[in-house]
Design a protein around this motif. Structure first.
Motif, PDB file in Angstrom:
ATOM      1  N   UNK A 150       0.827  -1.214   0.000  1.00 57.99           N
ATOM      2  CA  UNK A 150       0.000   0.000   0.000  1.00 57.99           C
ATOM      3  C   UNK A 150       0.859   1.261   0.000  1.00 57.99           C
ATOM      4  N   UNK A 151       0.313   2.313  -0.599  1.00 57.93           N
ATOM      5  CA  UNK A 151       0.993   3.602  -0.657  1.00 57.93           C
ATOM      6  C   UNK A 151      -0.026   4.684  -0.290  1.00 57.93           C
ATOM      7  N   UNK A 152       0.406   5.643   0.514  1.00 59.49           N
ATOM      8  CA  UNK A 152      -0.458   6.769   0.872  1.00 59.49           C
ATOM      9  C   UNK A 152       0.072   8.044   0.232  1.00 59.49           C
ATOM     10  N   UNK A 153      -0.838   8.768  -0.429  1.00 56.90           N
ATOM     11  CA  UNK A 153      -0.552  10.112  -0.934  1.00 56.90           C
ATOM     12  C   UNK A 153      -1.582  11.055  -0.310  1.00 56.90           C
ATOM     13  N   UNK A 154      -1.492  12.336  -0.633  1.00 58.39           N
ATOM     14  CA  UNK A 154      -2.279  13.327   0.102  1.00 58.39           C
ATOM     15  C   UNK A 154      -3.260  14.087  -0.793  1.00 58.39           C
ATOM     16  N   UNK A 155      -4.235  14.699  -0.158  1.00 62.43           N
ATOM     17  CA  UNK A 155      -5.110  15.630  -0.866  1.00 62.43           C
ATOM     18  C   UNK A 155      -4.237  16.684  -1.546  1.00 62.43           C
ATOM     19  N   UNK A 156      -4.630  17.099  -2.725  1.00 59.25           N
ATOM     20  CA  UNK A 156      -3.946  18.157  -3.502  1.00 59.25           C
ATOM     21  C   UNK A 156      -2.604  17.702  -4.080  1.00 59.25           C
ATOM     22  N   UNK A 157      -2.288  16.403  -3.931  1.00 57.76           N
ATOM     23  CA  UNK A 157      -0.978  15.931  -4.387  1.00 57.76           C
ATOM     24  C   UNK A 157      -0.879  15.935  -5.909  1.00 57.76           C
ATOM     25  N   UNK A 158       0.319  16.188  -6.394  1.00 57.14           N
ATOM     26  CA  UNK A 158       0.623  15.972  -7.814  1.00 57.14           C
ATOM     27  C   UNK A 158       1.929  15.199  -7.892  1.00 57.14           C
ATOM     28  N   UNK A 159       1.899  14.031  -8.540  1.00 57.35           N
ATOM     29  CA  UNK A 159       3.125  13.242  -8.655  1.00 57.35           C
ATOM     30  C   UNK A 159       3.427  12.818 -10.087  1.00 57.35           C
ATOM     31  N   UNK A 160       2.577  13.196 -11.063  1.00 58.00           N
ATOM     32  CA  UNK A 160       2.896  12.888 -12.447  1.00 58.00           C
ATOM     33  C   UNK A 160       1.724  12.324 -13.221  1.00 58.00           C
ATOM     34  N   UNK A 161       2.030  11.877 -14.449  1.00 57.91           N
ATOM     35  CA  UNK A 161       0.996  11.515 -15.412  1.00 57.91           C
ATOM     36  C   UNK A 161       1.088  10.067 -15.895  1.00 57.91           C
ATOM     37  N   UNK A 162       1.999   9.260 -15.336  1.00 57.55           N
ATOM     38  CA  UNK A 162       2.031   7.838 -15.686  1.00 57.55           C
ATOM     39  C   UNK A 162       0.962   7.113 -14.870  1.00 57.55           C
ATOM     40  N   UNK A 186       0.853   4.820 -12.393  1.00 57.62           N
ATOM     41  CA  UNK A 186       0.968   4.826 -10.930  1.00 57.62           C
ATOM     42  C   UNK A 186       0.923   6.257 -10.383  1.00 57.62           C
ATOM     43  N   UNK A 187       1.586   7.193 -11.069  1.00 58.48           N
ATOM     44  CA  UNK A 187       1.608   8.560 -10.523  1.00 58.48           C
ATOM     45  C   UNK A 187       0.274   9.284 -10.736  1.00 58.48           C
ATOM     46  N   UNK A 188      -0.496   8.890 -11.764  1.00 60.93           N
ATOM     47  CA  UNK A 188      -1.868   9.416 -11.855  1.00 60.93           C
ATOM     48  C   UNK A 188      -2.674   8.975 -10.640  1.00 60.93           C
ATOM     49  N   UNK A 189      -2.479   7.714 -10.242  1.00 63.99           N
ATOM     50  CA  UNK A 189      -3.206   7.211  -9.065  1.00 63.99           C
ATOM     51  C   UNK A 189      -2.831   8.017  -7.825  1.00 63.99           C
ATOM     52  N   UNK A 190      -1.561   8.437  -7.742  1.00 62.37           N
ATOM     53  CA  UNK A 190      -1.105   9.202  -6.581  1.00 62.37           C
ATOM     54  C   UNK A 190      -1.596  10.648  -6.629  1.00 62.37           C
ATOM     55  N   UNK A 191      -1.769  11.160  -7.854  1.00 63.86           N
ATOM     56  CA  UNK A 191      -2.196  12.546  -8.050  1.00 63.86           C
ATOM     57  C   UNK A 191      -3.654  12.693  -7.644  1.00 63.86           C
ATOM     58  N   UNK A 192      -3.983  13.830  -7.010  1.00 61.69           N
ATOM     59  CA  UNK A 192      -5.325  13.983  -6.455  1.00 61.69           C
ATOM     60  C   UNK A 192      -6.346  14.493  -7.474  1.00 61.69           C
TER      61      UNK A 192
END
Ligand SMILES: *Cc1c(COP(=O)(O)O)cnc(C)c1O
Length: 444
Positions: A147-159, A161-167
């Motif tokens: 499991x991975x936790x990211x945050x509200x308002x997060x931006x981590x990219x457009x691939x 996995x990183x879309x999933x992390x992006x809010x």
């Protein structure tokens, strides 16, 4: 007195976009996919320091650095020279085939520059998103958790996995699912919206409560966070928030990943934004500002985590390209030799002074925030915290029409962000800020 009356507001008397930019925009529309938007309808011809010259010969003041990339200034002479030297030696061998010294030197520099004096290792990639993905691969491999936790308002990219992390759904995620599984979202510390009742430790307890209840530490590989959020609105968490999260991660065997893609590499007046809080992440992700505009990114972190991955498990054809590495080495030298950490703090003082004056006279400016040369204003309906994206759009459009490269951001699209190159002159900065002041006045 408004400073805007003491200096000429329009940087260019010509019409923007000019005829050559208009022609090119028509060709872009006929040749490039519509999904690639542009902030300004103006095509660049060359750029130096804090100025961008367009194809019609107009000079633009650069308050965006190509999204926090040309931190040492566009085409810094030391970067140009390093790139020219390297391109004549060799452009590529693939580090995984016949390795080369510049890659190793970048790794040595990052191991020394990132927070903490523990044993570290680095691996290089091309883009911010690619590096974030690899940080998570490493964390999962090392912890044997998923499991991975990211945050509200997060931006981590457009691939994926990183879309999933992006809010934010629109424009980053809408229609692009399904997204990578096992990604969870926790509430961010957002002082302007949390109010005084929620300090850093309280915001951390709120986030940790969600994580413990909805994910469970035992299955959690990593917490990934931008120490100052970028696309999400230049949100600076309340003091103590990051430290409390990092402590909780350490106590629970969770890898604490700082995504410093936008906030790192001298942008905030320290080498990394976490340095302001005395936080030592397990893994640090660098990109944007690292190589003066050449594509390069990195994951740097604890040797035992980085080295947990089997040989061949990390890499890529172009990762740590030698030209990009040569540029990065020049960038590290320039930051040191030109005193750019101090320069970022001086820029903060100048810009905060101007923005503070504007805020005092304008109830539409709800918040002025950021660190170093990563500063923003959040625009709201007067007397409330209700976002005003229309005003933000109008202010940016006015600035663009007057030759100032200004960017917006924020989950609600109501944040105007400033990311000037650290080599911009005070005079150029003042002229850019004059135009923003005029833009706010014109939008009344
Ligand atoms: C820009 C950005 C990324 C993605 O970087 P790319 O090079 O565009 O893939 C990831 N994280 C943060 C914080 C960013 O600002």
């Amino acid at each position: 007195m408004s400073l805007s009356t003491t200096t000429p507001a329009p940087l260019t008397t010509a019409e923007l976009p000019g005829p050559l930019s208009r022609d090119l925009m028509a060709r872009k529309q006929a040749a490039v996919a519509d999904g690639v938007g542009t902030t300004m309808p103006v095509f660049a011809a060359r750029a130096h320091g804090g100025l961008v010259e367009d194809v019609d010969g107009n000079e633009l003041i650069d308050l965006g650095s190509g999204i926090a990339v040309t931190t040492v200034g566009a085409s810094h002479p030391a970067v140009v020279e390093a790139v020219q030297r390297q391109v004549a030696e060799f452009t590529h061998t693939c580090f995984m085939v016949t390795p080369y010294e510049p890659y190793v030197r970048v790794a040595e520099r990052l191991n020394a520059l990132t927070p903490g004096d523990h044993d570290k290792r680095t691996v290089l990639f091309n883009s911010g998103a690619e590096a974030v993905e690899n940080a998570i691969k490493i964390a999962r491999h090392a912890t044997k958790r998923s499991a991975v936790v990211a945050f509200d308002h997060a931006y981590h990219g457009r691939t994926n996995l990183t879309m999933a992390l992006t809010a934010k759904a629109m424009p980053y995620k809408a229609g692009f699912g399904p997204f990578a599984p096992d990604v969870f979202r926790a509430p961010m510390s957002y002082p302007f919206r949390d109010g005084a009742g929620v300090d850093g430790p309280a915001a951390a307890r709120r986030a940790i409560d969600v994580i413990e209840k909805q994910v469970g530490a035992g299955d959690l590989a990593a917490v990934v966070i931008e120490p100052i959020q970028g696309e999400g609105g230049f949100i600076v968490p309340a003091p103590g928030f990051l430290a409390a999260l990092a402590d909780w991660c350490a106590a629970n065997g969770v890898v604490f990943i700082a995504d410093e893609v936008q906030s790192g590499i001298a942008r905030t007046g320290r080498m990394f934004a976490v340095d302001h809080e005395g936080v030592v992440p397990d893994l640090v992700v660098s990109a944007k500002g690292i190589a003066g505009g050449l594509p390069l990114s990195a994951v740097t972190g604890r040797a035992e985590l980085m080295n947990s991955v089997h040989v061949g498990g990390l890499g890529g054809t172009y990762g740590g390209n030698p030209i990009a590495c040569a540029a990065a080495l020049a960038v590290f030298d320039v930051i040191e030799q030109d005193g750019l950490l101090q320069r970022a703090l001086d820029i903060e003082q100048l810009v905060r002074g101007r923005l503070g004056e504007l805020q005092a006279a304008d109830p539409r400016i709800g918040d002025v925030r950021g660190r170093g040369a990563m500063l923003a204003i959040e625009l709201v309906q007067p007397g409330t915290t209700d976002p005003d994206p229309a005003l933000t759009k109008a202010v940016a459009a006015y600035a663009h029409s007057r030759g100032v490269v200004a960017l917006t951001c924020g989950t609600h699209g109501n944040v105007l962000r400033l990311l000037p190159p650290l080599t911009i002159t005070d005079e150029q900065l003042h002229r850019g800020l004059d135009v923003l002041a005029d833009a706010l006045a014109a939008a009344r």
